[in-house]
Design a protein around this motif. Structure first.
Motif, PDB file in Angstrom:
ATOM      1  N   PRO A  35     -20.432  28.887  49.847  1.00 38.29           N
ATOM      2  CA  PRO A  35     -20.010  28.024  50.962  1.00 38.29           C
ATOM      3  C   PRO A  35     -20.970  28.026  52.141  1.00 38.29           C
ATOM      4  O   PRO A  35     -20.896  27.146  52.998  1.00 38.29           O
ATOM      5  N   SER A  36     -21.905  28.995  52.169  1.00 37.93           N
ATOM      6  CA  SER A  36     -22.841  28.983  53.298  1.00 37.93           C
ATOM      7  C   SER A  36     -24.061  28.091  53.052  1.00 37.93           C
ATOM      8  O   SER A  36     -24.894  27.928  53.942  1.00 37.93           O
ATOM      9  N   THR A  37     -24.162  27.517  51.854  1.00 31.45           N
ATOM     10  CA  THR A  37     -25.262  26.579  51.573  1.00 31.45           C
ATOM     11  C   THR A  37     -24.794  25.145  51.813  1.00 31.45           C
ATOM     12  O   THR A  37     -23.705  24.771  51.367  1.00 31.45           O
ATOM     13  N   GLU A  38     -25.604  24.361  52.498  1.00 32.56           N
ATOM     14  CA  GLU A  38     -25.308  22.922  52.601  1.00 32.56           C
ATOM     15  C   GLU A  38     -25.813  22.261  51.314  1.00 32.56           C
ATOM     16  O   GLU A  38     -26.981  22.410  50.950  1.00 32.56           O
ATOM     17  N   VAL A  39     -24.928  21.562  50.635  1.00 33.94           N
ATOM     18  CA  VAL A  39     -25.276  20.964  49.342  1.00 33.94           C
ATOM     19  C   VAL A  39     -25.184  19.439  49.435  1.00 33.94           C
ATOM     20  O   VAL A  39     -24.182  18.894  49.894  1.00 33.94           O
ATOM     21  N   VAL A  40     -26.240  18.788  48.992  1.00 36.15           N
ATOM     22  CA  VAL A  40     -26.307  17.322  49.058  1.00 36.15           C
ATOM     23  C   VAL A  40     -26.831  16.813  47.714  1.00 36.15           C
ATOM     24  O   VAL A  40     -27.831  17.329  47.207  1.00 36.15           O
ATOM     25  N   ILE A  41     -26.148  15.830  47.132  1.00 31.40           N
ATOM     26  CA  ILE A  41     -26.660  15.265  45.876  1.00 31.40           C
ATOM     27  C   ILE A  41     -27.008  13.789  46.082  1.00 31.40           C
ATOM     28  O   ILE A  41     -26.355  13.073  46.829  1.00 31.40           O
ATOM     29  N   ALA A 216     -33.019  27.863  37.887  1.00 34.29           N
ATOM     30  CA  ALA A 216     -32.195  29.052  38.134  1.00 34.29           C
ATOM     31  C   ALA A 216     -33.045  30.311  38.036  1.00 34.29           C
ATOM     32  O   ALA A 216     -32.745  31.321  38.662  1.00 34.29           O
ATOM     33  N   VAL A 217     -34.112  30.243  37.248  1.00 33.56           N
ATOM     34  CA  VAL A 217     -34.949  31.431  37.024  1.00 33.56           C
ATOM     35  C   VAL A 217     -35.856  31.719  38.226  1.00 33.56           C
ATOM     36  O   VAL A 217     -36.017  32.860  38.626  1.00 33.56           O
ATOM     37  N   ASN A 218     -36.455  30.687  38.818  1.00 40.50           N
ATOM     38  CA  ASN A 218     -37.439  30.957  39.885  1.00 40.50           C
ATOM     39  C   ASN A 218     -36.870  30.842  41.311  1.00 40.50           C
ATOM     40  O   ASN A 218     -37.549  31.184  42.281  1.00 40.50           O
ATOM     41  N   CYS A 219     -35.619  30.368  41.446  1.00 45.27           N
ATOM     42  CA  CYS A 219     -35.127  30.073  42.808  1.00 45.27           C
ATOM     43  C   CYS A 219     -34.926  31.313  43.674  1.00 45.27           C
ATOM     44  O   CYS A 219     -35.141  31.272  44.884  1.00 45.27           O
ATOM     45  N   LYS A 220     -34.520  32.412  43.060  1.00 46.67           N
ATOM     46  CA  LYS A 220     -34.194  33.600  43.870  1.00 46.67           C
ATOM     47  C   LYS A 220     -35.429  34.152  44.561  1.00 46.67           C
ATOM     48  O   LYS A 220     -35.398  34.493  45.739  1.00 46.67           O
ATOM     49  N   GLU A 221     -36.523  34.203  43.815  1.00 47.33           N
ATOM     50  CA  GLU A 221     -37.773  34.719  44.387  1.00 47.33           C
ATOM     51  C   GLU A 221     -38.256  33.782  45.510  1.00 47.33           C
ATOM     52  O   GLU A 221     -38.639  34.231  46.600  1.00 47.33           O
ATOM     53  N   ALA A 243     -25.880  24.934  40.126  1.00 51.53           N
ATOM     54  CA  ALA A 243     -24.991  25.839  40.894  1.00 51.53           C
ATOM     55  C   ALA A 243     -25.704  27.155  41.187  1.00 51.53           C
ATOM     56  O   ALA A 243     -25.567  27.709  42.282  1.00 51.53           O
ATOM     57  N   ASP A 244     -26.477  27.664  40.227  1.00 49.88           N
ATOM     58  CA  ASP A 244     -27.210  28.923  40.454  1.00 49.88           C
ATOM     59  C   ASP A 244     -28.242  28.745  41.560  1.00 49.88           C
ATOM     60  O   ASP A 244     -28.525  29.667  42.323  1.00 49.88           O
ATOM     61  N   ILE A 245     -28.826  27.550  41.645  1.00 47.65           N
ATOM     62  CA  ILE A 245     -29.837  27.286  42.691  1.00 47.65           C
ATOM     63  C   ILE A 245     -29.146  27.218  44.055  1.00 47.65           C
ATOM     64  O   ILE A 245     -29.650  27.758  45.039  1.00 47.65           O
ATOM     65  N   VAL A 246     -27.984  26.574  44.094  1.00 45.78           N
ATOM     66  CA  VAL A 246     -27.201  26.540  45.343  1.00 45.78           C
ATOM     67  C   VAL A 246     -26.892  27.973  45.792  1.00 45.78           C
ATOM     68  O   VAL A 246     -26.889  28.284  46.981  1.00 45.78           O
ATOM     69  N   ASN A 247     -26.675  28.857  44.798  1.00 50.74           N
ATOM     70  CA  ASN A 247     -26.276  30.238  45.089  1.00 50.74           C
ATOM     71  C   ASN A 247     -27.467  31.189  45.180  1.00 50.74           C
ATOM     72  O   ASN A 247     -27.291  32.412  45.112  1.00 50.74           O
ATOM     73  N   ALA A 248     -28.664  30.657  45.350  1.00 52.56           N
ATOM     74  CA  ALA A 248     -29.883  31.478  45.290  1.00 52.56           C
ATOM     75  C   ALA A 248     -29.896  32.619  46.299  1.00 52.56           C
ATOM     76  O   ALA A 248     -30.534  33.640  46.081  1.00 52.56           O
ATOM     77  N   LYS A 249     -29.220  32.464  47.405  1.00 48.74           N
ATOM     78  CA  LYS A 249     -29.232  33.482  48.464  1.00 48.74           C
ATOM     79  C   LYS A 249     -28.159  34.545  48.264  1.00 48.74           C
ATOM     80  O   LYS A 249     -28.111  35.516  49.004  1.00 48.74           O
ATOM     81  N   LYS A 250     -27.274  34.332  47.303  1.00 45.27           N
ATOM     82  CA  LYS A 250     -26.114  35.226  47.122  1.00 45.27           C
ATOM     83  C   LYS A 250     -26.516  36.560  46.532  1.00 45.27           C
ATOM     84  O   LYS A 250     -27.341  36.599  45.617  1.00 45.27           O
TER      85      LYS A 250
END
Ligand code: PEP
Length: 250
Positions: A35-41, A216-221, A243-250
């Motif tokens: 919920p702390s990510t602003e998501v826009v499609i 999803a693999v490279n977003c966290k780094e 969804a994993d990219i939206v959650n990259a900071k989690k």
């Protein structure tokens, strides 16, 4: 001011049937999103209103382009006013596919940006260098040139409604992602240019997101980098891994 993490999904010319659009959105509606990510499609324009109506309310909708005129004899175009009236809050402008395939110049993109902001839209403004320009050591110069056109028409006031997407052209849709150091370096340069051309406050507060083969693999780094405030995602926005990219900071 802390910059809210931002993840945009650029569907480009996908999906191509009403049925697949419905199932894409229903998958997103069921996903667990930070919920702390602003998501826009950003769906194709034919689906803008129907996507807005069926997508969960914590996900906003963007157009992939618009014109700068409000109305008139401009066959095939959509105006900023129409988007606002339809309840669409964001528009992507200056995507590299618009610049290269549709020959949009930085000046046209600046004019569109001004018109979009004046109408009350928020703008995801894309900039970025080609491989040739990177290899020639011109990354910062090219980004600055593309931004300068917009800076000249915007001045200070409107930047809170602008998200800058740094999207190296060589990384878009190629599977070749920028390293986190390359992304961070480009974002620092863009921020330094904003500080020089506008103000320290605008430089500090404006979100600069990275785009180009984010998965999803490279977003966290990538998300660990101090100046990477989120992502603009093409291919992976059509898959559950969005969804994993939206959650990259989690
Ligand atoms: C894009 O189209 O903005 C993009 C970054 O695409 P992809 O993620 O597929 O490289």
């Amino acid at each position: 001011m802390t910059r809210q993490f931002f993840v945009g999904g650029n569907f480009k010319l996908n999906p191509i049937t009403l049925e697949s659009k419905k199932s894409l959105i229903s998958g997103l509606n069921k996903a667990e999103l930070d919920p702390s990510t602003e998501v826009v499609i950003a769906p194709p324009s034919i689906y803008l209103i129907s996507v807005k109506d069926i997508v969960r309310k914590d996900v906003k909708v963007a157009a992939q382009n618009c014109y700068f005129k409000e109305s008139g004899a401009f066959t095939g175009e959509i105006s900023p006013k129409q988007l606002v009236d339809a309840g669409i809050p964001y528009v992507i402008l200056g995507h590299s596919e618009r610049r290269t395939i549709f020959k949009e110049t930085s000046e046209l993109i600046a004019t569109k940006t001004r018109a979009a902001l004046d109408a009350g839209l928020k703008v995801i403004l894309c900039i970025g260098e080609t491989l040739q320009e990177r290899e020639a050591g011109k990354t910062a110069e090219v980004c600055e040139e593309q931004l300068k056109a917009v800076v000249e028409v915007l001045k200070e006031a409107d930047w809170s409604n602008v998200v800058i997407a740094y999207e190296p052209v060589w990384a878009i849709g190629t599977g070749k992602v920028a390293t986190s150091a390359q992304a961070q370096e480009a974002h620092v340069d863009v921020r330094a240019y904003l500080a020089k051309a506008i103000s320290a406050a605008v430089a500090n507060d404006t979100r600069i997101i990275y785009g180009g083969s984010v998965t999803a693999v490279n977003c966290k780094e990538l998300a660990t980098q101090q100046d990477v405030d989120g992502f603009l995602v093409g291919g992976a926005s059509l898959k559950p891994e969005f969804a994993d990219i939206v959650n990259a900071k989690k």
